[in-house]
Each structure stands twice: as C-alpha cells, then as structure tokens.
Design a protein around this motif. Structure first.
Motif, PDB file in Angstrom:
ATOM      1  N   GLY A  25       3.133  -8.307   2.902  1.00 25.72           N
ATOM      2  CA  GLY A  25       2.713  -6.990   2.423  1.00 25.72           C
ATOM      3  C   GLY A  25       1.209  -6.799   2.516  1.00 25.72           C
ATOM      4  N   THR A  26       0.666  -6.085   1.532  1.00 29.61           N
ATOM      5  CA  THR A  26      -0.741  -5.686   1.577  1.00 29.61           C
ATOM      6  C   THR A  26      -1.734  -6.822   1.345  1.00 29.61           C
ATOM      7  N   VAL A  68      -1.146  -3.559   9.111  1.00 27.77           N
ATOM      8  CA  VAL A  68      -0.739  -3.786   7.715  1.00 27.77           C
ATOM      9  C   VAL A  68      -0.578  -2.446   6.987  1.00 27.77           C
ATOM     10  N   LYS A  71       2.469  -0.613   8.353  1.00 28.83           N
ATOM     11  CA  LYS A  71       3.713  -1.209   7.861  1.00 28.83           C
ATOM     12  C   LYS A  71       3.975  -0.788   6.421  1.00 28.83           C
ATOM     13  N   ASP A  72       2.897  -0.775   5.635  1.00 30.35           N
ATOM     14  CA  ASP A  72       3.038  -0.429   4.215  1.00 30.35           C
ATOM     15  C   ASP A  72       3.469   1.030   4.034  1.00 30.35           C
ATOM     16  N   ASP A  77      11.245  -1.145   2.679  1.00 32.97           N
ATOM     17  CA  ASP A  77      11.941  -2.398   2.394  1.00 32.97           C
ATOM     18  C   ASP A  77      13.439  -2.121   2.330  1.00 32.97           C
TER      19      ASP A  77
ATOM     20  N   SER B  32       9.598  -8.131  -7.288  1.00 33.09           N
ATOM     21  CA  SER B  32       8.309  -8.361  -6.623  1.00 33.09           C
ATOM     22  C   SER B  32       7.624  -9.583  -7.205  1.00 33.09           C
ATOM     23  N   THR B  40       4.146  -8.095  -4.019  1.00 34.89           N
ATOM     24  CA  THR B  40       4.875  -8.093  -2.755  1.00 34.89           C
ATOM     25  C   THR B  40       6.366  -8.074  -3.050  1.00 34.89           C
TER      26      THR B  40
END
Lengths: 103, 251
Positions: A25-26, A68, A71-72, A77, B32, B40
């Motif tokens: 992720g980020t 990134v 994608k975020d 998800d 997360s 995440t």
C-alpha cells in the motif's frame, strides 16, 4: 557528501521499487519520496557530467511514486472467488450436519 | 493473522439472555495492519449467521471467514473458516469447527460439546501430521471464540459504569483462558454502510502473551439493541491493526 547522498538515494530507490511491487500500500511512498528528494539534491550538487545517475534515480522513483498513488486511487481491494474454498465450506457444512444429527 | 483473529473474537460476554442475533446476518469487515504508521489492508473478514435444522433440533450457525485480498494471495494466502453451531436462544455451542490455511500452513480442529456441558471431544489435525483425538473438560460456562464473539452482543451495557469489568473464559487451541471485558464508555465511530453510529467501547484483555498493552485491544459495538461490532483495534507483539465494518446486511 554527494557520493553518500547518491548511494542513499540509490538504496532508497531500490527499496521503493520493491515496496511498490509488494502489496504494501501507501507505505511505498516513503522510500520513493525520500529517493526523489535525495536524487534532486544530488542533481543540484552535480556537475554537467555527473547528472546521469541522479536523473535516472529521479525518473525511476517518480514513476514508482506515481504507481503507488495510482494503485491507491484506482485499484480496489478485492477478494477473488475461490472455488476450492467455497467447496471446502460446503463440505464443512455437510460434515457439521452429520455431527449435529449424532448429538 | 491468527493473533488478529483471536483478538477479533475475544469479544466476549458471560450474560445469558435472549440472543439479539438475527438469522442470515452478514457482516463484512476490512482487516488492516499498521505498517510504519500507515494502515495496509490485508484481508476481508466475514461474519455470518444461518439457521440449521437437524431431525430433532434447531441450531444457529455462526461463521467467520478470513480471506486475504487478491493482492496478498501471491505472497501470503489466508483462507480461514471458523464455525460454531449454537443454541439460537442462549448461544451455547454444540459444535465448533476451525479450518485454517495460512500461507500454506493448515490446521483443522473440531470440538463436539458433550451433553454434560463440561466435556469436549476434540479432533485436530495439522499439516503433515496425524489426526489427534482427545477429550478434555472445561468450565461449563466456557465457550469457543466464535460463539463468544456473538455472546458479547447480548450484554446489556446500558447500566454499566465506565471501568466496570466482566470476566469469562474461552476455549482456544484446547486451552481455556480467562478474559476480561472492561466497559470504556460511549463514542461515535464510522460504521461502514450504517454511517456514523454511537457505540459502546469495550476493552478486552486476556491472560495470554498474544495481547499487548493495557486497554489497547478495543471493540466498538453499536449502542442499540443489535450491538453490531463496527470496529476492533488490536495491539499484539508484532504491531497494531484494526478491523473495521464495511458492510452490514440482514441485521
């Protein structure tokens, strides 16, 4: 000083690429952003002949950084439909039914 | 992940009242993990209820599924299934089943609660190991993690004072351990498709090395008759994380 910054920027850039590929992720923003900043400083401190390496780091890290962010924003998800897991759940239910009948 | 799951299900009650759990309820959560201050998303947690009828009894099937998001499947795939078949009136379990697949490590476990309410007939099997059958005794009020996760929703917090503690016992991995539930007060939190909700905040602590910190393992339940768990924050040895409600249906 320039050499140290260049090595650090290169290391962070590699780390940033790895983090970008991995589904972290980020968090991948951190090494990429640091690599961009350092590469920019190195670029400013470099002579005309020394600008290639920081330019490459700057380009690669910027692309990784944008990846990134992209994608975020755009990649959601999701959980894939797992036929094997669904089958396992059904089997589990059937076995449970048998056990409960025996109680 | 196992630790996360335990914490999620350590939402416990000992009060025997009529269950407020709807049949065919489905709660979907996003789990997360905190990595360097950034959350995440790792997995989807689905809690579901379903009526089950046998030739002479009715049961309520309580299930929890933990599935990693597709982006993680290549690196560390999790497919966990927890089931508890309970009496729909008092949530007393009759059968508990657990099947975990975490990064290739597999384990299955089954508890059959015998009629005396104090004996469990257990069958378990780990990856590449032989099946183990055993029988062990428990406190009559001890429950598995899944049925306990639902049991907390039958606690009436309206008369609870901040700091008031309730203790109980859960059975996990063939071991019993005491758990404390401390009422922390009311807070308004985001509850997925339910919007912002006023919630009861409770702190969970257990005599286990799995949980870390004082009042750092918290669960928020909607302050209404449904008591939907909307947020769980946990602190374990390797870090912190949270499980937040994204969608609730059939409530």
């Amino acid at each position: 000083m320039r050499k140290t910054l260049l090595i650090t920027a290169s290391t962070l850039s590699i780390l940033g690429i790895i983090f970008t590929i991995l589904p972290l992720g980020t968090i991948a923003i951190i090494p990429n952003l640091l690599a961009i900043i350092m590469a920019f400083i190195v670029l400013k401190k470099s002579d005309a002949k020394q600008k290639t390496a920081p330019k490459i780091i700057l380009l690669v890290s910027t692309l990784a950084f944008l990846t990134v962010i992209g994608k975020d924003i755009f990649v959601k998800d999701v959980v894939v439909v797992d036929k094997q897991f669904n089958l396992q759940k059904e089997e589990s239910k059937q076995e449970a039914q048998k056990d409960l009948e025996g109680l | 992940m196992k630790k996360t799951i335990i914490i999620l299900f350590l939402s416990i009650s000992y009060v025997y009242s009529f269950a407020q759990i709807a049949q065919n309820e489905k709660l979907v959560y996003a789990a997360s993990y905190n990595m360097s201050g950034l959350m995440t998303q790792l997995a989807q947690v689905t809690l579901q209820t379903e009526p089950v009828k046998t030739s002479n009894k009715f049961y309520l099937r309580l299930s929890a599924e933990i599935t990693t998001y597709s982006k993680w499947d290549t690196f560390f795939k999790i497919r966990d299934l927890y089931e508890s078949y309970v009496n729909p009136t008092n949530l007393k379990p009759s059968l508990y089943r657990r099947s975990i697949n975490e990064g290739g490590y597999t384990k299955t476990e089954k508890y059959i609660y015998l009629a005396d309410g104090k004996t469990i007939k257990s069958t378990s099997r780990k990856k590449n190991r032989a099946e183990i059958n055993s029988t062990f005794t428990i406190n009559s009020s001890s429950q598995d993690v899944i049925s306990m996760a639902y049991k907390i929703r039958t606690i009436d917090f309206t008369n609870y004072k901040v700091g008031q503690v309730k203790t109980c016992t859960i059975v996990f991995d063939e071991k019993e351990f005491p758990v404390s539930i401390k009422y922390m007060g009311k807070e308004t939190v985001s509850a997925g498709n339910l919007g912002s909700k006023e919630c009861y905040c409770v702190s969970i602590s257990a005599k286990t090395d799995k949980l870390k910190g004082k009042d750092k393992n918290l669960i928020w339940l909607t302050a209404d008759s449904k008591k939907i768990p909307v947020l769980v924050k946990f602190s374990i040895k390797i870090g912190t994380g949270q499980v937040s409600l994204s969608n609730a249906s059939g409530i």
